[in-house]
Design an enzyme around this catalytic site. Structure first.
Site, mmCIF file in Angstrom:
data_model
loop_
_atom_site.group_PDB
_atom_site.id
_atom_site.type_symbol
_atom_site.label_atom_id
_atom_site.label_comp_id
_atom_site.label_asym_id
_atom_site.label_seq_id
_atom_site.Cartn_x
_atom_site.Cartn_y
_atom_site.Cartn_z
ATOM 1 N N TYR A 76 0.970 -0.794 -0.078
ATOM 2 C CA TYR A 76 0.134 0.107 -0.109
ATOM 3 C C TYR A 76 0.918 1.565 -0.402
ATOM 4 O O TYR A 76 0.480 2.764 1.181
ATOM 5 C CB TYR A 76 -0.593 -0.176 1.307
ATOM 6 C CG TYR A 76 -1.564 -1.226 1.092
ATOM 7 C CD1 TYR A 76 -2.448 -2.122 0.456
ATOM 8 C CD2 TYR A 76 -1.509 -2.042 2.800
ATOM 9 C CE1 TYR A 76 -2.979 -2.479 0.850
ATOM 10 C CE2 TYR A 76 -2.124 -3.179 3.110
ATOM 11 C CZ TYR A 76 -3.071 -3.868 1.635
ATOM 12 O OH TYR A 76 -3.435 -4.793 1.769
ATOM 13 N N TYR B 134 -12.584 -6.356 6.387
ATOM 14 C CA TYR B 134 -11.025 -6.858 5.629
ATOM 15 C C TYR B 134 -11.361 -8.128 5.008
ATOM 16 O O TYR B 134 -10.589 -8.512 6.446
ATOM 17 C CB TYR B 134 -9.674 -6.287 6.183
ATOM 18 C CG TYR B 134 -8.724 -6.494 4.814
ATOM 19 C CD1 TYR B 134 -8.700 -5.584 3.897
ATOM 20 C CD2 TYR B 134 -8.099 -7.297 5.330
ATOM 21 C CE1 TYR B 134 -7.094 -5.933 3.180
ATOM 22 C CE2 TYR B 134 -6.783 -7.932 4.359
ATOM 23 C CZ TYR B 134 -6.449 -7.049 3.634
ATOM 24 O OH TYR B 134 -5.774 -7.202 2.213
ATOM 25 N N ASP C 32 -14.067 -15.371 8.202
ATOM 26 C CA ASP C 32 -12.820 -14.933 7.948
ATOM 27 C C ASP C 32 -12.145 -14.999 9.643
ATOM 28 O O ASP C 32 -12.043 -13.801 10.323
ATOM 29 C CB ASP C 32 -12.798 -13.955 6.770
ATOM 30 C CG ASP C 32 -11.582 -13.630 6.781
ATOM 31 O OD1 ASP C 32 -10.354 -13.945 6.898
ATOM 32 O OD2 ASP C 32 -10.972 -12.299 6.190
ATOM 33 N N LYS D 124 -2.180 -16.968 7.820
ATOM 34 C CA LYS D 124 -1.296 -15.375 9.325
ATOM 35 C C LYS D 124 -1.039 -16.296 10.223
ATOM 36 O O LYS D 124 0.104 -17.002 10.017
ATOM 37 C CB LYS D 124 -2.917 -14.546 9.518
ATOM 38 C CG LYS D 124 -2.899 -13.672 8.746
ATOM 39 C CD LYS D 124 -3.258 -12.341 9.041
ATOM 40 C CE LYS D 124 -3.147 -11.307 8.149
ATOM 41 N NZ LYS D 124 -4.270 -10.496 8.337
HETATM 42 C C1 LIG Z 1 -4.716 -10.834 6.365
HETATM 43 C C2 LIG Z 1 -6.149 -10.945 6.732
HETATM 44 C C3 LIG Z 1 -6.154 -11.626 4.909
HETATM 45 C C4 LIG Z 1 -5.637 -11.555 3.742
HETATM 46 O O1 LIG Z 1 -4.608 -12.107 3.856
HETATM 47 P P1 LIG Z 1 -3.366 -12.201 2.984
HETATM 48 O O2 LIG Z 1 -3.103 -13.586 2.816
HETATM 49 O O3 LIG Z 1 -2.889 -10.847 2.932
HETATM 50 O O4 LIG Z 1 -3.618 -12.340 1.675
HETATM 51 C C5 LIG Z 1 -7.626 -11.910 5.335
HETATM 52 N N1 LIG Z 1 -8.749 -11.280 6.437
HETATM 53 C C6 LIG Z 1 -8.541 -11.180 6.852
HETATM 54 C C7 LIG Z 1 -9.067 -11.272 7.597
HETATM 55 C C8 LIG Z 1 -7.467 -10.362 7.253
HETATM 56 O O5 LIG Z 1 -6.264 -9.937 8.843
#
Ligand SMILES: *Cc1c(COP(=O)(O)O)cnc(C)c1O
Length: 427
Positions: free
Chosen positions: A17, A145, A246, A275
């Site tokens: 970014y 996000y 998510d 993550k």
């Molecule tokens: C970081 C994140 C993503 C994207 O993961 P990347 O490995 O960066 O592609 C998707 N959803 C949430 C909630 C996130 O924190």
């Protein structure tokens, strides 16, 4: 060691970014150990970010290093089409065991964004397979996000996610207002009125409701009431819509529960994790679905194949490290660690409330957030924090931390004191 060519970096390499032509400063890191990053000039920084929620066990962890070395000596990678291997099977076993019982079909993806793409694809293929091809849209909540690829972006907050840059390209979905009642506040039924109306009006075209459970991360660092999530689950059941949780940021203990869904006692139909999955070592994520979804897709058009298969799917090195990382999680020390971090963040950041520059201070699990009234000057703030021996990366009006679980009291104190000092300066 060769010096890091910062001039080349500035001229030729995009960072997350940022503009290539007027980039923000970058700090050259040569090694990392425990919770410290070592800069090229020898300075050490206590890491408040865990490399964006991922390095939960700290850097250079002996178990994770060992797992990587052992696997490297066997094979770094092999295609997953028509082949399987121990690291993938071992990791999937752990994921099936750790996630709620009904989630048992695992897709090993190469990043969080891709795991979200796969979740969306699963939902669409599922609906098509059961004769509901008209269910092609998604429902989500504002301030979310879910990643940077196009389908994931289409369910990010339209403003923070800069949807106007991609008007006409991004799929249009339904957005409910972001929940406002915090987990520790009292619940009020009015919170879900708009959500209920959206379900009632559009359920016929909606394949899935996707959200980050309890903690909205990169879209605004907001925490919301578990009752909202229970309501979401009930509405999905009532209106025949899949629920995608998510858990990429929240999974593996960050919020004080193994998965944030547990705060509400609900199980999603599809869960994304990433993550912390690999302990911050390598890019790896997973999409885990119910057997019912897998079976339904299996009966669908095109021979029932789930239409996804990245080159580096189930990369053995990443799987081996992730297995070791989950092994540490399963030992359970994270529970105490997260609780202690949460308590220390709450008391350590509380003084920020007194400063005029600060709009809000909030903590949940091992996450601390100071929301300023004005946008933070990132370059200036980072210099300020680096001078105080800590690594914190603000965005927008937010200064936030989610340190490695293994951080010590004195180290975390250095972080909260640095944040308080910044707020006191009225920056
Ligand atoms: C970081 C994140 C993503 C994207 O993961 P990347 O490995 O960066 O592609 C998707 N959803 C949430 C909630 C996130 O924190």
């Amino acid at each position: 060691m060769q010096p890091i060519d910062l001039a080349f970096d500035q001229r030729h390499i995009w960072h997350p970014y940022t503009s290539l032509t007027s980039p923000l400063p970058t700090y050259p890191v040569v090694s990392a150990r425990g919770v410290e990053l070592e800069l090229e000039d020898g300075r050490r920084l206590i890491d408040g970010m865990a490399s964006w929620w991922s390095a939960v066990h700290g850097y250079n962890h002996p178990d994770l290093n060992q797992a990587a070395h052992n696997q490297l000596d066997r094979m770094a990678h092999v295609m997953f089409g028509g082949i399987t291997h121990g690291p993938a099977v071992d990791l999937a076993k752990q994921l099936v065991a750790m996630t709620p019982p009904s989630l048992d079909a695992v897709f090993l993806a190469d990043s969080g964004s891709i795991s979200v793409e796969v979740a969306i694809k699963m939902a669409l293929q599922y609906q098509a397979s059961r004769g509901k091809p008209e269910k092609t849209q998604l429902l989500t909540i504002r301030q979310g996000y879910h990643g940077d690829t196009f389908a994931a972006m289409s369910v990010c907050d339209p403003v923070n996610g800069m949807h106007e840059l991609f008007t006409g390209i991004l799929a249009k979905h339904h957005f409910a207002p972001a929940p406002v009642i915090k987990p520790w506040e009292s619940w009020n039924e009015t919170e879900t009125q708009v959500l209920e109306a959206l379900f009632a009006e559009h359920h016929g075209s909606i394949a899935a409701f996707i959200l980050e459970p309890i903690v909205q991360g990169a879209g605004g660092m907001r925490f919301y009431h578990p009752e909202y999530l229970r309501k979401a689950r009930a509405l999905c059941d009532h209106y025949d819509v899949l629920l995608i949780a998510d858990e990429i940021a929240t999974g593996f203990g960050r919020t004080g529960r193994l998965f944030a869904c547990e705060h509400a006692g609900i199980t999603p139909d599809i869960m994304c994790v990433g993550k912390a999955l690999s302990g911050g070592y390598m890019t790896l994520a997973a999409t885990i679905a119910t057997r019912h979804i897998a079976k339904t897709i299996g009966k669908g058009p095109g021979g029932g194949a789930l239409m996804h298969g990245p080159t580096f799917m189930a990369n053995p090195l990443a799987c081996a490290v992730a297995s070791a990382s989950l092994g540490i999680i399963q030992q359970g020390a994270w529970q105490q660690q997260v609780e202690a971090i949460g308590e220390q963040l709450a008391t350590g950041l509380a003084p920020c409330r007194e400063f005029d520059s600060v709009a809000d201070v909030r903590c949940f699990g091992a996450i601390g957030v100071v929301e300023m009234k004005a946008p933070v000057d990132v370059a200036k703030a980072q210099r300020f924090f680096v001078d105080r021996g800590v690594w914190i990366r603000p965005f927008g009006r937010l200064i936030y931390v989610m340190p490695p679980y293994v951080i010590q009291t004195d180290q975390l104190k250095q972080i909260t004191q640095a944040i308080c000092a910044w707020c006191e300066c009225g920056k």
